[in-house]
Design an enzyme around this catalytic site. Structure first.
Site, mmCIF file in Angstrom:
data_model
loop_
_atom_site.group_PDB
_atom_site.id
_atom_site.type_symbol
_atom_site.label_atom_id
_atom_site.label_comp_id
_atom_site.label_asym_id
_atom_site.label_seq_id
_atom_site.Cartn_x
_atom_site.Cartn_y
_atom_site.Cartn_z
ATOM 1 N N CYS A 124 0.825 -1.206 0.000
ATOM 2 C CA CYS A 124 0.000 0.000 0.000
ATOM 3 C C CYS A 124 0.865 1.264 0.000
ATOM 4 O O CYS A 124 1.575 1.533 -0.953
ATOM 5 C CB CYS A 124 -0.963 -0.061 1.188
ATOM 6 S SG CYS A 124 -2.422 0.966 1.026
ATOM 7 N N HIS A 125 0.848 2.053 1.082
ATOM 8 C CA HIS A 125 1.668 3.261 1.194
ATOM 9 C C HIS A 125 3.067 2.964 1.748
ATOM 10 O O HIS A 125 3.891 3.860 1.860
ATOM 11 C CB HIS A 125 0.974 4.298 2.098
ATOM 12 C CG HIS A 125 -0.223 4.927 1.480
ATOM 13 N ND1 HIS A 125 -1.442 4.282 1.432
ATOM 14 C CD2 HIS A 125 -0.412 6.130 0.887
ATOM 15 C CE1 HIS A 125 -2.331 5.069 0.834
ATOM 16 N NE2 HIS A 125 -1.727 6.190 0.484
#
Length: 180
Positions: free
Chosen positions: A113-114
């Site tokens: 994800c991030h």
């Protein structure tokens, strides 16, 4: 994945407040189910506050601070996402050094994800191919990476995924890489 064993392998999970809960808990469960040992590394002692998107979720006990953690003591590193978590990590010198040392040692690093924001800050994505949450695409490309939209992408020792929906493939790739 159930038959794969990583007994004796130690995996560092680097996270802080704002970590996306399932991106921490599911890979940790996969590591432990395969016989590995997981350890939560964070910026400070105490507990970290996980989130489910933007809402508070569970809290998790920190097992070691990043300034006291030695990458040589671990076989792999997991960088869970959440928007705030990697933003806090990439602003911390010790966290960035920890990530850079893992990459320099050629040990498996798995980011979802991030999570790749911390990889960008560590200066380790140039020439690599990876995936992430779509909003990181420009950041990754500007840092010299090739971005792909795939549920999991393995570039040598770097394993990346886009979001919580990709967790089954992400966890399988992590365990398989550790078992290799």
């Amino acid at each position: 994945m159930a038959t794969t064993t990583i007994k004796g392998k130690r995996v560092a999970f680097l996270a802080t407040d704002g970590v996306e809960e399932v991106e921490y808990t599911e890979p940790r469960k996969a590591v432990e189910a395969a016989g590995g040992q997981a350890e939560l590394i964070s910026l400070e002692d105490g507990e970290i506050q996980a989130v489910n998107h933007m809402d508070k979720a569970g809290t998790y006990q920190v097992e070691k601070t990043v300034r006291d953690a030695d990458p040589e003591q671990y076989d792999a590193l997991v960088l869970p996402g959440g928007v705030a978590n990697p933003d806090f990590l990439r602003a911390d010198e010790d966290a960035v050094r920890f990530v850079r040392d893992f990459m320099a040692a050629g040990k498996p690093v798995a980011a979802i994800c991030h999570g790749p924001w911390t990889l960008i800050e560590a200066g380790v994505v140039d020439g690599r191919t990876l995936t992430s949450w779509p909003s990181l695409r420009t950041d990754l490309v500007n840092a010299g990476a090739t971005w792909v939209d795939e549920q999991v992408y393995v570039d040598d020792t770097l394993i990346t995924s886009r979001n919580p929906d990709d967790l089954p493939a992400f966890c399988e790739a992590l365990v398989d890489r550790l078992a290799a």
